[in-house]
Design a protein around this motif. Sequence first.
Motif, PDB file in Angstrom:
ATOM      1  N   GLU A  88       0.820  -1.241  -0.042  1.00 40.05           N
ATOM      2  CA  GLU A  88       0.027   0.033   0.007  1.00 40.05           C
ATOM      3  C   GLU A  88       0.816   1.253   0.005  1.00 40.05           C
ATOM      4  OE1 GLU A  88      -2.680  -3.113   1.752  1.00 40.05           O
ATOM      5  OE2 GLU A  88      -0.849  -2.753   1.794  1.00 40.05           O
ATOM      6  N   HIS A  89       1.986   1.263   0.555  1.00 36.73           N
ATOM      7  CA  HIS A  89       2.803   2.349   0.518  1.00 36.73           C
ATOM      8  C   HIS A  89       3.296   2.495  -0.595  1.00 36.73           C
ATOM      9  CE1 HIS A  89       6.323   4.647   2.059  1.00 36.73           C
ATOM     10  NE2 HIS A  89       7.136   4.264   0.985  1.00 36.73           N
ATOM     11  N   PRO A  94      -2.600  -5.619  -2.281  1.00 35.00           N
ATOM     12  CA  PRO A  94      -2.143  -6.956  -2.503  1.00 35.00           C
ATOM     13  C   PRO A  94      -3.461  -7.828  -2.313  1.00 35.00           C
ATOM     14  CG  PRO A  94      -1.680  -6.265  -0.400  1.00 35.00           C
ATOM     15  CD  PRO A  94      -2.083  -4.988  -1.018  1.00 35.00           C
ATOM     16  N   VAL A  95      -3.289  -8.969  -3.022  1.00 34.34           N
ATOM     17  CA  VAL A  95      -4.630  -9.891  -2.925  1.00 34.34           C
ATOM     18  C   VAL A  95      -3.715 -11.318  -2.583  1.00 34.34           C
ATOM     19  CG1 VAL A  95      -6.018  -8.977  -4.647  1.00 34.34           C
ATOM     20  CG2 VAL A  95      -4.517 -10.701  -5.254  1.00 34.34           C
ATOM     21  N   MET A  96      -4.670 -12.285  -2.169  1.00 36.77           N
ATOM     22  CA  MET A  96      -4.033 -13.501  -1.789  1.00 36.77           C
ATOM     23  C   MET A  96      -3.044 -14.083  -2.817  1.00 36.77           C
ATOM     24  SD  MET A  96      -5.804 -17.107  -0.568  1.00 36.77           S
ATOM     25  CE  MET A  96      -5.843 -17.714  -2.313  1.00 36.77           C
ATOM     26  N   LEU A 121      10.668  -7.117  -1.897  1.00 36.52           N
ATOM     27  CA  LEU A 121       9.140  -7.311  -1.757  1.00 36.52           C
ATOM     28  C   LEU A 121       8.543  -8.113  -2.848  1.00 36.52           C
ATOM     29  CD1 LEU A 121       6.494  -6.095  -0.564  1.00 36.52           C
ATOM     30  CD2 LEU A 121       6.562  -4.307  -2.461  1.00 36.52           C
ATOM     31  N   ILE A 122       7.652  -9.001  -2.328  1.00 33.85           N
ATOM     32  CA  ILE A 122       6.957  -9.953  -3.242  1.00 33.85           C
ATOM     33  C   ILE A 122       5.466  -9.571  -2.938  1.00 33.85           C
ATOM     34  CG2 ILE A 122       6.481 -12.448  -4.130  1.00 33.85           C
ATOM     35  CD1 ILE A 122       9.214 -13.165  -2.924  1.00 33.85           C
ATOM     36  N   PHE A 123       4.748  -9.412  -4.120  1.00 33.28           N
ATOM     37  CA  PHE A 123       3.374  -9.258  -3.954  1.00 33.28           C
ATOM     38  C   PHE A 123       2.408  -9.552  -4.948  1.00 33.28           C
ATOM     39  CE2 PHE A 123       4.460  -5.185  -5.371  1.00 33.28           C
ATOM     40  CZ  PHE A 123       3.122  -4.639  -6.229  1.00 33.28           C
TER      41      PHE A 123
END
Length: 244
Positions: A88-89, A94-96, A121-123
């Motif tokens: 969000e930053h 993000p979703v599952m 970061l992984i998303f």
Amino acid sequence: TYSMIPQASLKSKPVGNCYGNSGNNQRIHLSRRSGRFLIVSFLRRPGDANSLSCYGVDLTAQASDSIEYQGSCFSICGVNGQGLLTPEHFGETPVMMSTACWRGYICTYAIEDSRLLLSGLIFRNESNTYASINDVNPSRKNIFEAGEYEGLNEPCPFSGGLLIADGFIRDLYVHMGFHPAWKFETVHELIFDNGKLIKERDCSEFMSQIRQEMSGSKMQPDHTDSRKRIEEWVKQTFTLDYKL
């Protein structure tokens, strides 16, 4: 991946609403056959109010964030403070990513010159398309095939404490949520003020004492426990909050 379950033959115990990314049509069930917890979704076909399909997926242990500390990689097992960075930053929702990552992201931190940095970061987002962040282009080399960023070096304005741990004790594994710090051999608490490391202490002996106190206790509830007890336990396993 969801598997279809005939509603009439659902041999599980409803224990409460879901936590995290979930809706009102989802509930947590405890399977009487496997002893595992399931997210069960009840879906109606559009335009057919009488149709109801039932889908279930295992709740599993969750992938934790990590931090490089004293030349080793530690899992972040507890957070008491504010200011850690999330997708969000960077304007992402993000979703599952999988049953092992319901919140949809995994962060990697580093400490350089006593400053906390978000290094990786992984998303996954809804569209599964990703723009560059801090001039870093994403890859998809992770097992989730989600956006992965390395070398971000984003300053993290965190104030509070982090419990970081290494040497997970496999005999204490439970198929649910985040592993608490007392299930690790080596545990440190790091205290930050607006991203600056100001205090650190070894909590390994304290966690060993907790393990001794927990010896003989059930690692997870079963069918003999009340619905309230199971709901509280599930909710607790999905939080990283701690107090020492």
